[in-house]
Structure formats: structure tokens, C-alpha cells
Design a protein around this motif. Structure first.
Motif, PDB file in Angstrom:
ATOM      1  N   ASP A 247       0.811  -1.222   0.000  1.00 28.61           N
ATOM      2  CA  ASP A 247       0.000   0.000   0.000  1.00 28.61           C
ATOM      3  C   ASP A 247       0.843   1.269   0.000  1.00 28.61           C
ATOM      4  N   ASP A 248       2.143   1.132  -0.225  1.00 28.30           N
ATOM      5  CA  ASP A 248       3.050   2.287  -0.270  1.00 28.30           C
ATOM      6  C   ASP A 248       3.010   3.132   1.002  1.00 28.30           C
ATOM      7  N   GLY A 249       2.751   2.516   2.143  1.00 27.01           N
ATOM      8  CA  GLY A 249       2.761   3.230   3.414  1.00 27.01           C
ATOM      9  C   GLY A 249       1.501   4.013   3.724  1.00 27.01           C
ATOM     10  N   LEU A 250       0.477   3.938   2.871  1.00 30.23           N
ATOM     11  CA  LEU A 250      -0.762   4.696   3.105  1.00 30.23           C
ATOM     12  C   LEU A 250      -1.433   4.304   4.415  1.00 30.23           C
ATOM     13  N   PHE A 251      -1.504   2.996   4.673  1.00 33.31           N
ATOM     14  CA  PHE A 251      -2.179   2.576   5.893  1.00 33.31           C
ATOM     15  C   PHE A 251      -1.404   3.017   7.126  1.00 33.31           C
ATOM     16  N   ASP A 252      -0.084   2.844   7.135  1.00 28.78           N
ATOM     17  CA  ASP A 252       0.707   3.250   8.302  1.00 28.78           C
ATOM     18  C   ASP A 252       0.505   4.726   8.616  1.00 28.78           C
ATOM     19  N   ASP A 253       0.473   5.569   7.589  1.00 32.08           N
ATOM     20  CA  ASP A 253       0.254   6.994   7.785  1.00 32.08           C
ATOM     21  C   ASP A 253      -1.133   7.252   8.379  1.00 32.08           C
ATOM     22  N   LEU A 254      -2.144   6.639   7.783  1.00 28.58           N
ATOM     23  CA  LEU A 254      -3.524   6.789   8.269  1.00 28.58           C
ATOM     24  C   LEU A 254      -3.651   6.285   9.701  1.00 28.58           C
ATOM     25  N   PHE A 255      -3.111   5.123   9.958  1.00 28.03           N
ATOM     26  CA  PHE A 255      -3.157   4.486  11.273  1.00 28.03           C
ATOM     27  C   PHE A 255      -2.539   5.387  12.339  1.00 28.03           C
ATOM     28  N   ALA A 256      -1.333   5.868  12.075  1.00 28.39           N
ATOM     29  CA  ALA A 256      -0.645   6.714  13.045  1.00 28.39           C
ATOM     30  C   ALA A 256      -1.419   8.002  13.311  1.00 28.39           C
ATOM     31  N   LYS A 257      -1.895   8.646  12.252  1.00 34.37           N
ATOM     32  CA  LYS A 257      -2.641   9.895  12.423  1.00 34.37           C
ATOM     33  C   LYS A 257      -3.946   9.663  13.177  1.00 34.37           C
ATOM     34  N   ALA A 258      -4.631   8.559  12.889  1.00 34.91           N
ATOM     35  CA  ALA A 258      -5.902   8.268  13.567  1.00 34.91           C
ATOM     36  C   ALA A 258      -5.689   8.017  15.051  1.00 34.91           C
ATOM     37  N   VAL A 259      -4.632   7.287  15.397  1.00 32.92           N
ATOM     38  CA  VAL A 259      -4.365   7.005  16.816  1.00 32.92           C
ATOM     39  C   VAL A 259      -4.001   8.291  17.544  1.00 32.92           C
ATOM     40  N   VAL A 260      -3.178   9.137  16.935  1.00 31.52           N
ATOM     41  CA  VAL A 260      -2.821  10.414  17.569  1.00 31.52           C
ATOM     42  C   VAL A 260      -4.050  11.323  17.657  1.00 31.52           C
ATOM     43  N   HIS A 261      -4.909  11.307  16.643  1.00 34.22           N
ATOM     44  CA  HIS A 261      -6.157  12.089  16.665  1.00 34.22           C
ATOM     45  C   HIS A 261      -6.994  11.666  17.869  1.00 34.22           C
ATOM     46  N   HIS A 262      -7.123  10.355  18.067  1.00 32.99           N
ATOM     47  CA  HIS A 262      -7.874   9.833  19.211  1.00 32.99           C
ATOM     48  C   HIS A 262      -7.220  10.273  20.523  1.00 32.99           C
ATOM     49  N   ALA A 263      -5.906  10.065  20.636  1.00 32.34           N
ATOM     50  CA  ALA A 263      -5.197  10.389  21.877  1.00 32.34           C
ATOM     51  C   ALA A 263      -5.292  11.878  22.208  1.00 32.34           C
ATOM     52  N   ALA A 264      -5.118  12.721  21.208  1.00 32.41           N
ATOM     53  CA  ALA A 264      -5.192  14.165  21.442  1.00 32.41           C
ATOM     54  C   ALA A 264      -6.600  14.572  21.871  1.00 32.41           C
ATOM     55  N   ALA A 265      -7.613  14.031  21.181  1.00 38.00           N
ATOM     56  CA  ALA A 265      -8.997  14.390  21.515  1.00 38.00           C
ATOM     57  C   ALA A 265      -9.368  13.929  22.918  1.00 38.00           C
ATOM     58  N   VAL A 266      -8.995  12.714  23.265  1.00 36.84           N
ATOM     59  CA  VAL A 266      -9.296  12.189  24.606  1.00 36.84           C
ATOM     60  C   VAL A 266      -8.596  13.027  25.673  1.00 36.84           C
ATOM     61  N   SER A 267      -7.456  13.591  25.313  1.00 37.82           N
ATOM     62  CA  SER A 267      -6.698  14.430  26.246  1.00 37.82           C
ATOM     63  C   SER A 267      -7.237  15.852  26.321  1.00 37.82           C
ATOM     64  N   GLY A 268      -8.303  16.128  25.564  1.00 34.82           N
ATOM     65  CA  GLY A 268      -8.905  17.455  25.596  1.00 34.82           C
ATOM     66  C   GLY A 268      -8.203  18.465  24.715  1.00 34.82           C
ATOM     67  N   LEU A 269      -7.336  17.998  23.850  1.00 42.33           N
ATOM     68  CA  LEU A 269      -6.624  18.898  22.947  1.00 42.33           C
ATOM     69  C   LEU A 269      -7.456  19.120  21.689  1.00 42.33           C
ATOM     70  N   PRO A 270      -7.348  20.285  21.089  1.00 43.63           N
ATOM     71  CA  PRO A 270      -8.126  20.527  19.866  1.00 43.63           C
ATOM     72  C   PRO A 270      -7.569  19.700  18.707  1.00 43.63           C
ATOM     73  N   VAL A 271      -8.476  19.128  17.924  1.00 41.61           N
ATOM     74  CA  VAL A 271      -8.086  18.369  16.734  1.00 41.61           C
ATOM     75  C   VAL A 271      -8.933  18.850  15.556  1.00 41.61           C
ATOM     76  N   PRO A 272      -8.347  18.846  14.362  1.00 45.57           N
ATOM     77  CA  PRO A 272      -9.137  19.242  13.191  1.00 45.57           C
ATOM     78  C   PRO A 272     -10.087  18.125  12.782  1.00 45.57           C
TER      79      PRO A 272
END
Length: 191
Positions: A95-120
Motif C-alpha cells: 500500500d506504499d505506506g498509506l495505511f501506516d500513515d492513516l493508522f498513526a494519524k488516527a491514533v494520535v487524533h484519538h489520543a489528542a482528543a481524549v486528552s482534551g486537545l483541539p483536533v481538526p
């Protein structure tokens, strides 16, 4: 909601039928099953080997995660767990790294949001052309320790190392030194 509720008549998942984060997690579970077996609604009409993840799988995950019904909500724990399961199931990647990029961003999006940080919105945060540094705060003062422990457990149980996710989580916690000093070893990824 059932798998048939998010699929068209021939069984292919339709992101337009995603109604909420629960159904998005369910749809990601269907992708996981297709990755594991090489069969099912996500593999119809194409050659797909078991334990393989290809560009079409990565694109489908992206479409599920950015469906209109969930696009403005943070990534949920269930969705992040489904991504960890897909990552663990996919021994072969084309997949040319597409999933790894998506996966990492989604997990950080979740972690930031749960921590009360603003996410786009997900469409912005998860887009391949969007650099994580453009939206993830460089200094995450009040990082939720429980979510970091959960991520650490998920990453330790994985046979596959996702260096992008490790760097992103490290950046997210980089300046949250007080919680890290109080809880040493939280980010021990078993490396």
C-alpha cells in the motif's frame, strides 16, 4: 447496526452508509476480516491474498474514517482498536505506506482528543497530504495518561513495529514530562 446495513447489495462496504463511530468501527472490522482471510465484501472483484493489505484496503479504511457522519468527530477508541487489529493482521503490505500513515494519524487524533486537545476534522487530520505537525500540538500539556498506557499496551502486543506511530506518540507526549516522570515506562514499546 449490522455488517449488511453498511454494505451495498453485493456486499461492498459503502462509506455513505456509515451512521456513527460505532458503524465505522464495525466497517473497519470487516476490512480486518478481509485482510485476514483474503475473502469477503472488501475483496470482491479483485485478487487478494490472506494476511495482505493493499492500496484498496488502505483507501477503504480512509473512506470509512472520513465518512460524512463521523468526519467532524474525533476518532473513537473502537475505531483505533480496529486499526490496531488491521495493522496486526497485515503481514504483507503493498500500500506504499498509506495505511501506516492513516493508522498513526488516527491514533494520535484519538489520543489528542481524549486528552482534551483541539483536533481538526478527520478529513484534514487524516489526509495523506496533511503533515501531522500541522495539527498535532507540539506541546501536549495535559496528555491523558490512561490513553497513553492503552496505546503502549497495543503497541507492545503488536508483532509489527510502526515507527511512524511511535514517533507521533512520542511527539504528542514529548513535553508532557510531568506525567511521564510520575509514570516511568509508559511509552516502553518493547524495542
Amino acid at each position: 447496526m449490522t455488517a449488511s446495513a453498511i454494505a451495498d447489495p453485493i456486499g461492498i462496504i459503502e462509506p455513505a452508509k456509515i451512521a456513527d463511530r460505532y458503524s465505522a468501527a464495525l466497517a473497519l472490522g470487516i476490512v480486518r476480516d478481509g485482510v485476514i482471510t483474503g475473502e469477503g465484501p472488501t475483496t470482491k472483484g479483485r485478487i487478494h491474498y490472506s494476511r495482505a493489505l493493499d492500496v484498496e484496503d488502505a483507501v477503504l479504511c480512509s473512506k470509512i474514517l472520513t465518512a460524512a457522519a463521523v468526519e467532524k468527530q474525533p476518532v473513537s477508541r473502537a475505531e483505533a482498536e480496529a486499526l490496531f487489529e488491521i495493522d496486526a493482521a497485515a503481514a504483507d503490505r503493498s500500500d506504499d505506506g498509506l495505511f501506516d500513515d492513516l493508522f498513526a494519524k488516527a491514533v494520535v487524533h484519538h489520543a489528542a482528543a481524549v486528552s482534551g486537545l483541539p483536533v481538526p476534522s478527520r478529513a484534514v487530520a487524516l489526509a495523506p497530504e496533511t503533515a501531522i505537525e500541522s495539527w498535532a500540538p507540539p506541546r501536549a500539556g495535559n496528555v491523558n495518561t490512561e490513553v497513553l498506557e492503552w496505546i503502549s499496551r497495543q503497541m507492545r502486543s503488536s508483532r509489527r513495529s510502526n515507527h511512524r506511530l511511535e514517533r507521533l506518540v512520542g511527539a504528542l507526549v514529548g513535553t508532557a514530562t510531568l506525567p511521564m516522570v510520575q509514570s516511568p515506562g509508559i511509552l516502553d514499546f518493547g524495542m
